[in-house]
Write an enzyme that holds these catalytic residues in place. Structure first.
Site, short mmCIF file in Angstrom:
data_model
loop_
_atom_site.label_atom_id
_atom_site.label_comp_id
_atom_site.label_asym_id
_atom_site.label_seq_id
_atom_site.Cartn_x
_atom_site.Cartn_y
_atom_site.Cartn_z
N ASP A 81 -18.67 13.79 17.55
CA ASP A 81 -19.09 15.18 17.78
C ASP A 81 -20.35 15.48 16.94
OD1 ASP A 81 -16.65 16.21 19.34
OD2 ASP A 81 -15.76 15.28 17.56
N LYS A 98 -24.97 22.93 15.38
CA LYS A 98 -25.44 24.10 14.61
C LYS A 98 -25.53 23.74 13.13
CE LYS A 98 -23.65 27.52 17.76
NZ LYS A 98 -22.42 28.09 18.22
N ASP A 150 -26.16 10.49 21.03
CA ASP A 150 -27.24 10.94 21.91
C ASP A 150 -27.94 12.16 21.30
OD1 ASP A 150 -24.81 12.45 22.40
OD2 ASP A 150 -25.90 13.43 24.04
N LYS A 191 -18.03 9.19 29.28
CA LYS A 191 -18.29 10.53 29.81
C LYS A 191 -19.29 11.27 28.92
CE LYS A 191 -14.94 13.46 29.32
NZ LYS A 191 -13.59 13.99 29.29
N GLU A 246 -7.46 9.05 17.58
CA GLU A 246 -7.92 10.22 18.33
C GLU A 246 -6.87 11.32 18.16
OE1 GLU A 246 -10.76 11.22 20.21
OE2 GLU A 246 -9.51 13.00 19.97
N GLU A 305 -21.48 9.98 26.82
CA GLU A 305 -22.81 9.37 26.89
C GLU A 305 -23.51 9.81 28.18
OE1 GLU A 305 -22.94 5.11 26.67
OE2 GLU A 305 -25.13 5.11 26.60
C1 LIG Z 1 -17.45 13.63 21.53
S1 LIG Z 1 -15.94 12.77 21.51
C2 LIG Z 1 -16.44 11.12 21.99
C3 LIG Z 1 -15.30 10.35 22.58
C4 LIG Z 1 -15.59 8.88 22.95
N1 LIG Z 1 -15.91 8.08 21.78
C5 LIG Z 1 -16.66 8.78 24.00
O1 LIG Z 1 -17.73 8.20 23.72
O2 LIG Z 1 -16.42 9.27 25.11
C6 LIG Z 1 -15.61 12.56 19.77
C7 LIG Z 1 -14.15 12.38 19.49
O3 LIG Z 1 -13.96 12.08 18.10
C8 LIG Z 1 -12.71 12.63 17.71
N2 LIG Z 1 -12.67 12.75 16.23
C9 LIG Z 1 -13.45 13.55 15.45
N3 LIG Z 1 -13.10 13.42 14.15
C10 LIG Z 1 -12.10 12.49 14.12
C11 LIG Z 1 -11.33 11.94 13.06
N4 LIG Z 1 -11.53 12.33 11.78
N5 LIG Z 1 -10.39 11.01 13.36
C12 LIG Z 1 -10.19 10.62 14.65
N6 LIG Z 1 -10.90 11.12 15.70
C13 LIG Z 1 -11.84 12.05 15.43
C14 LIG Z 1 -12.68 13.97 18.43
O4 LIG Z 1 -11.37 14.43 18.60
C15 LIG Z 1 -13.34 13.65 19.77
O5 LIG Z 1 -12.42 13.37 20.79
#
Ligand SMILES: C[S@@+](CC[C@H](N)C(=O)[O-])C[C@H]1O[C@@H](n2cnc3c(N)ncnc32)[C@H](O)[C@@H]1O
Length: 227
Positions: A132, A136, A168, A206, A83, A208
């Site tokens: 993420d 868009k 989702d 959170k 992360e 989800e």
């Molecule tokens: C929308 S959050 C979801 C967090 C968690 N998995 C949850 O379900 O609550 C997606 C996370 O993926 C991380 N992320 C995106 N690309 C990444 C990468 N290449 N390596 C590590 N983490 C990454 C982002 O920083 C973000 O905190």
């Protein structure tokens, strides 16, 4: 379409504010049993010192709820968490300390550093939850799960490894489906068909919950790497 993995980032930098407890955690607990670092070489050496038959990855663990649940449900596995966001890492460290877990190592950075390192131990399980969605159209290329990413996972996992994704966002789910169709390294399956030891009951995070509150449908992907 294939996108270069490195040139486009799948995450954004955010400066989160840390509580003093979180700051203390970051400075005090940089040791091998209870560990987080943003220094890839240090992370690598620490992983290599640990012996574990099973290595599971939680990629983009956010504030670490799933990471912690994995460590509790699979005490004999070494769980590697990735992360980039410091505030999520710090939040997670507080919990790890409270619960006394010693099978989690965290890299505060991009998972590509680990996946592209061919000298590292291969993993046998990958969890990616609520990656993420980049909703868009002009941002689709920033989505983490792409065909080249699946190819990289296929190279860096043990044969027969399981990957589990959840999203989702319907459009991201369709995109993931098309990525699986385009490659031939993984075979999709369903939760019901998994052996009991692979049926991870993940907590509702959170992200989800936010999706559920918006009326989004959750799509899960389970796939095994061909042996
Ligand atoms: C929308 S959050 C979801 C967090 C968690 N998995 C949850 O379900 O609550 C997606 C996370 O993926 C991380 N992320 C995106 N690309 C990444 C990468 N290449 N390596 C590590 N983490 C990454 C982002 O920083 C973000 O905190």
């Amino acid at each position: 379409m294939n996108y270069p993995l490195r040139s486009i980032k799948s995450w954004v930098s955010r400066i989160g504010s840390l509580s003093s407890l979180q700051k203390n955690m970051l400075t005090q607990y940089m040791n091998i049993r209870f560990f987080a670092t943003g220094d890839y070489e240090l992370f690598k050496q620490t992983v290599l010192l640990r012996s574990a038959e099973k290595i599971f990855l939680d990629i983009g663990f956010g504030d670490g709820l799933t990471l912690i649940t994995l460590a509790q449900q699979y005490p004999d596995a070494l769980i590697l968490g990735f992360e980039p966001h410091l505030s999520g890492v710090a939040h997670c460290l507080v919990k790890i300390k409270e619960l006394g877990l010693d099978n989690i190592l965290i890299f505060q950075g991009d998972v590509l550093d680990y996946l592209e390192d061919r000298t590292m131990h291969k993993a046998s399980r990958v969890h990616i939850y609520f990656s993420d969605p980049w909703p868009k159209v002009r941002h689709y290329k920033r989505r983490l799960i792409q065909v080249p990413f699946l190819k990289l996972l296929a190279e860096r996992l043990m044969p027969g490894s399981l990957i589990h994704f959840a999203t989702d966002w319907q459009n991201y789910a369709q995109h993931i489906t098309s990525c699986f169709v385009e490659q031939d390294d993984f075979v999709l399956t369903s939760f019901e068909q998994l052996p009991i030891q692979d049926q991870f009951k993940r907590p509702v995070t959170k992200y989800e919950q936010r999706g559920i509150n918006l009326g989004h449908t959750i799509t899960e992907f389970y796939a095994y790497l061909k042996s």
